[in-house]
Design a protein around this motif. Structure first.
Motif, PDB file in Angstrom:
ATOM      1  N   ARG A  12     -59.234  62.263 -84.036  1.00 44.96           N
ATOM      2  CA  ARG A  12     -58.656  61.118 -84.326  1.00 44.96           C
ATOM      3  C   ARG A  12     -57.443  60.904 -83.427  1.00 44.96           C
ATOM      4  O   ARG A  12     -57.270  59.613 -83.199  1.00 44.96           O
ATOM      5  CB  ARG A  12     -58.393  60.972 -85.851  1.00 44.96           C
ATOM      6  N   ARG A  16     -56.994  61.783 -80.439  1.00 51.03           N
ATOM      7  CA  ARG A  16     -57.488  61.667 -79.199  1.00 51.03           C
ATOM      8  C   ARG A  16     -58.047  60.166 -78.782  1.00 51.03           C
ATOM      9  O   ARG A  16     -57.681  59.698 -77.873  1.00 51.03           O
ATOM     10  CB  ARG A  16     -58.370  62.746 -78.765  1.00 51.03           C
ATOM     11  N   LYS A  17     -58.688  59.796 -79.980  1.00 47.17           N
ATOM     12  CA  LYS A  17     -58.968  58.402 -80.104  1.00 47.17           C
ATOM     13  C   LYS A  17     -57.976  57.388 -79.535  1.00 47.17           C
ATOM     14  O   LYS A  17     -58.099  56.550 -78.952  1.00 47.17           O
ATOM     15  CB  LYS A  17     -59.943  57.941 -81.077  1.00 47.17           C
ATOM     16  N   ARG A  18     -56.900  57.605 -80.451  1.00 43.17           N
ATOM     17  CA  ARG A  18     -55.622  56.644 -80.408  1.00 43.17           C
ATOM     18  C   ARG A  18     -55.010  56.904 -78.958  1.00 43.17           C
ATOM     19  O   ARG A  18     -54.659  55.816 -78.220  1.00 43.17           O
ATOM     20  CB  ARG A  18     -54.835  56.991 -81.542  1.00 43.17           C
ATOM     21  N   ARG A  49     -56.584  57.905 -76.122  1.00 46.42           N
ATOM     22  CA  ARG A  49     -57.617  57.198 -75.116  1.00 46.42           C
ATOM     23  C   ARG A  49     -57.162  55.704 -75.120  1.00 46.42           C
ATOM     24  O   ARG A  49     -57.391  55.184 -74.068  1.00 46.42           O
ATOM     25  CB  ARG A  49     -58.841  57.540 -75.355  1.00 46.42           C
ATOM     26  N   GLU A  50     -57.268  55.179 -76.162  1.00 46.94           N
ATOM     27  CA  GLU A  50     -57.093  53.737 -76.411  1.00 46.94           C
ATOM     28  C   GLU A  50     -55.601  53.126 -75.765  1.00 46.94           C
ATOM     29  O   GLU A  50     -55.539  52.242 -74.817  1.00 46.94           O
ATOM     30  CB  GLU A  50     -57.265  53.202 -77.820  1.00 46.94           C
ATOM     31  N   ASP A  97     -63.760  59.588 -69.261  1.00 46.44           N
ATOM     32  CA  ASP A  97     -64.852  60.479 -69.969  1.00 46.44           C
ATOM     33  C   ASP A  97     -64.818  61.905 -69.368  1.00 46.44           C
ATOM     34  O   ASP A  97     -65.109  62.874 -70.085  1.00 46.44           O
ATOM     35  CB  ASP A  97     -65.968  59.640 -69.857  1.00 46.44           C
ATOM     36  N   GLU A 109     -62.205  64.012 -71.200  1.00 42.78           N
ATOM     37  CA  GLU A 109     -62.686  64.335 -72.634  1.00 42.78           C
ATOM     38  C   GLU A 109     -63.742  65.307 -72.569  1.00 42.78           C
ATOM     39  O   GLU A 109     -63.912  66.171 -73.640  1.00 42.78           O
ATOM     40  CB  GLU A 109     -63.327  62.907 -73.272  1.00 42.78           C
TER      41      GLU A 109
END
Length: 834
Positions: A787, A789-791, A793-794, A800, A803
């Motif tokens: 979670r 990491r998603k924030r 990455r944004e 990619d 990741e």
């Protein structure tokens, strides 16, 4: 103009070569004549031995006066000669022969066997094998036609008396004879046996003498054994059968005849009176009796007889003609036929079917099924009549040349009645016998063959004169010599020119020796006649003529001994070629070393002495090494020396028995030792490393391979022994362990095993719980990181690729933890199993 070569013309060279050829031919002719002369001498010796052989055969008849008769029995049997009537060839002393038991003819054994085989085949063709399986097979002697059974065909070669098989040829005995006494039973019927040595032909009469009485018994004489009684020439004088008069005949064999004198005598019936021979007690006339029977009707029909005539022959109970009914009637009444069937036998199978009748029954007319003798046809025919068909036999007669053509032949080959007329083996006469199969019998005619001078005549079978040599006359040739010798070599009568002189020339040569070549004073050579030469190629050339020439003596061929250069041998050389030469062999003298000999070719020496006594310094020195062979096989390195070699100093390497050490010894010491000493030398004195079945080394010291190793049952080495769980330990000997010694687990071992099993289970359960808890924590941490990491990455616009790298690292950690858990579970499982 004739051409020349080295000063000689072609004609002179041709004459010289022809002279050499003629000299060689004359020498060969002389050698051939010498060989022929030797053969004649051997034949002369055989003829000279004939008298001695005959005297030896007749030795048992000497002084008995029967030698001449025994000699006649032998006939003209020649020593080592004879003719076979089958092949018309000569019978030699070494040939195997067969002798006929009837005519005593001698034939080749092989010829007789073939003759017997052909004779058996001819005799078997007379009768069919199908109809006559048990027929006798025979063959006949070629000379006397005496028939022999097939079992009597000759197989082995016997002597004349039949006691010896394959008799050996002896020049001092009769050919084909064993040389022993014949001992055959004589045909005269006496108890004696033949006294001749084994001989051909029949045995002579018995030479023994016996005292024999004549037929009448009045005279006794000494006669040859087996001779029948003879008449003495006197009157018999034996009393005749009448008992009144003596026999007046000359001494005879058998019974005496009736008395010839006559006396008056009346017959027994008294009707006649006549003169009869003396001694006749009663006689009968030929008149019927004629007296009346008591019936008064019939008369006695018997010829002159003694006594009462009896009752009437027609008054007894009589039967009818068929014999089935008896009737008693007056002698004047006739007995009539009855009403019964006759029933008399008319043939072996049938009887008469007519009513009782007077007289003989007729032929049998019963119809039966009959087959003709040849078996070709069958039909119904009267029993008493033979049945013969009209079929002609198509087979040949016994001659196998002419057809049979006989109606209804029974299968037996009929004898051919035509003459044979085939040319015999003599090619001159024809066979006079009836037509037959197989070979004809040999020709029985004989022909005289005469020698050159006509003094010797030989009678031979017809046809033999074409292939035989002229008879050898024993008269010497009277032709004068044609050479320088005073007389010709003695030789027998011959055809053609006399053979060349075979005597030695004997002329004195310049070297004082005599010429040893055959006589060459008168040599017959073929030469061409130069007197009449053909005028052209169309004329025939003159044939060579036989001319007698004298040749000079050649070189001296006398062989003299000539010493070789070394003087230790003599070589025979011809007188014309003698010179001192090397014999070509090795010198052979013993050298200083005493072991070798001189290997040079025979060379000159100062004096001819023995080989062992020559001065050795005259030959080469010995440069060879010692050639003695040692027992160990190593060569001796010393120069050639006399006597035995010293002990071998060569050092050899030998492995010990156990192959663990290499030992060094001198070859002489090793080869000279044996037994227990050699065993001690080859042992390294270390314990044998060979493992026993218990995997412990052998308890013996290094020993030979043929000695047995220690057995596991003898191993005293101690080993640790545990129980099944391994808690209890003991030290025991290996021999007990191999015999099955074991330690059993106690109660404490079982308790410890159960406690270990329970602890292992607890540890596994605890590890699994920790693993589950750790996985939950890792999952929660991963979710949080994902979670966050998603924030990020944004925010940071991560690519990619970064990741993916992060994910790979994360999952590798998880895989390592899982692998560690699996390994721990496997170890705990194994621990619990123990």
């Amino acid at each position: 103009m004739p051409s020349s070569n080295n000063g000689y013309s072609n004609l002179q060279r041709f004459e010289a070569v022809a002279k050499q050829h003629q000299h060689g031919i004359s020498q060969k002719l002389a050698q051939l004549q010498h060989a022929i002369g030797d053969g004649d001498d051997s034949e002369d010796e055989d003829i000279e031995n004939k008298d001695a052989i005959l005297q030896q055969i007749l030795r048992n008849y000497a002084g008995s006066g029967d030698a001449s008769s025994a000699l006649r029995v032998l006939g003209n049997a020649a020593v080592g000669s004879g003719t076979c009537l089958i092949c018309i060839g000569s019978i030699r002393r070494s040939d195997a022969v067969w002798n006929c038991a009837n005519c005593s003819v001698s034939l080749h054994l092989t010829c007789t066997q073939k003759w017997a085989k052909d004779g058996v085949i001819r005799s078997s063709n007379f009768l069919s094998d199908e109809l006559f399986p048990d027929k006798d097979k025979f063959w006949a002697c070629p000379k006397c036609r005496f028939e022999y059974n097939v079992r009597d065909a000759p197989v082995r070669y016997f002597c004349f008396c039949g006691k010896t098989v394959d008799p050996k040829d002896d020049p001092w005995t009769l050919p084909h004879s064993c040389g022993e006494t014949c001992e055959k039973p004589l045909k005269s019927g006496c108890q004696h046996k033949c006294l001749l040595l084994c001989h051909p032909g029949p045995c002579p009469p018995c030479p023994a003498q016996n005292l024999v009485t004549c037929f009448c018994g009045q005279q006794k004489t000494m006669v040859r054994c087996g001779t029948a009684k003879s008449s003495c020439g006197r009157n018999c004088s034996k009393p005749l059968s009448c008992g009144k008069h003596p026999c007046s005949k000359v001494c005879h064999d058998g019974e005496c005849p009736p008395c010839p004198k006559k006396v008056s005598l009346q017959c027994v019936c008294g009707a006649e009176k006549n003169s009869q021979p003396c001694g006749t007690k009663e006689w009968h006339c030929q008149r019927p009796c004629g007296k009346r029977y008591p019936c008064g009707v019939h008369s006695c029909s018997q010829v002159c007889h003694v006594g009462d005539c009896g009752s009437c022959s027609r008054s007894f109970p009589r039967s009818c003609p068929c014999g089935k009914t008896l009737a008693v009637a007056d002698c004047t009444a006739e007995v009539l036929p009855c009403d019964n069937i006759c029933g008399k036998s008319v043939c072996p199978q049938h009887s008469c079917h007519e009513l009782c009748h007077v007289g003989d029954c007729g032929p049998c007319l019963e119809l039966v099924k009959k087959t003709c003798p040849c078996g070709a046809k069958t039909k119904q025919a009267p029993c008493s009549k033979p049945f013969v068909c009209d079929t002609k036999c198509k087979s040949h007669r016994d001659c196998e040349r002419h057809p049979c053509n006989k109606k209804c032949c029974t299968g037996r080959h009929a004898a051919c009645d035509q003459p044979c007329n085939r040319v015999l083996n003599c090619r001159t006469h024809k066979c006079e016998s009836r037509c037959h199969s197989g070979q004809c019998y040999p020709c029985t005619q004989t022909i005289d063959v005469v020698c050159a001078c006509g003094g010797t005549v030989v009678n031979v079978p017809c046809g033999r004169e074409k292939s035989m040599k002229p008879p050898k006359c024993r008269l010497l040739c009277a032709n004068p010599p044609d050479c320088h010798h005073s007389s010709r070599t003695d030789h027998y009568c011959h055809f053609g020119r006399c053979p060349p002189c075979s005597q030695m020339c004997s002329k004195t040569l310049p070297c004082s020796h005599r010429c040893t070549a055959p006589c060459h004073s008168a040599v017959e050579v073929l030469v061409r006649s130069d007197k009449e030469r053909p005028s052209g190629p169309w004329e025939m050339k003159a044939s060579p003529e036989l001319e007698v020439r004298e040749y000079p003596c050649g070189r001296c061929e006398e062989v003299v001994p000539v010493s070789c250069l070394g003087g230790h041998d003599e070589t025979p050389m011809k007188c014309c070629e003698q010179r001192m030469v090397s014999c070509g062999r090795r010198c052979g003298r013993r050298l200083e070393c005493g072991n070798h000999t001189c290997s040079l070719v025979c060379h000159a020496v100062e004096r001819p002495t023995d080989l062992e006594q020559h001065d050795p310094t005259m030959c080469e020195g010995c440069t060879s090494l010692c050639s003695h062979q040692k027992a160990c096989g190593h060569p001796c390195l010393l120069p050639c020396h006399p006597g035995a070699c010293p002990s071998c100093p060569e050092v050899v390497k030998v492995k010990c028995y156990c192959q663990s050490m290499v030992l060094r010894f001198s070859c002489g010491k090793l080869t000279s030792s044996s037994g227990e000493a050699k065993r001690e030398m080859l042992s390294c004195k270390i314990q044998c490393p060979t493992l026993m079945s218990c995997q412990h080394p052998c308890t013996k010291l290094c020993h030979p391979a043929d000695e047995p190793h220690s057995l596991p049952a003898e191993c005293k080495k101690k080993c640790a022994v545990k129980c099944d769980c391994g808690r209890i330990k003991e030290q025991q000997q290996c021999c007990k362990i191999t015999k099955g010694y074991k330690i059993a687990c106690d109660q404490e071992c079982q308790n410890i095993a159960e406690a270990n099993k329970k602890d292992a289970e607890d540890k596994i359960k605890k590890a699994l719980d920790e693993k589950v808890q750790k996985e939950q924590e890792m999952q929660e941490q991963y979710d949080r990181k994902l979670r966050g990491r998603k924030r990020r990455r944004e925010r940071n616009n991560l690519d990619d690729e970064e990741e993916g790298s992060f994910l790979r690292q994360h999952w590798s950690k998880i895989a390592g933890v899982a692998t560690f858990a699996i390994v721990m579970a496997f170890l705990m499982h194994n621990l619990l199993a123990v």
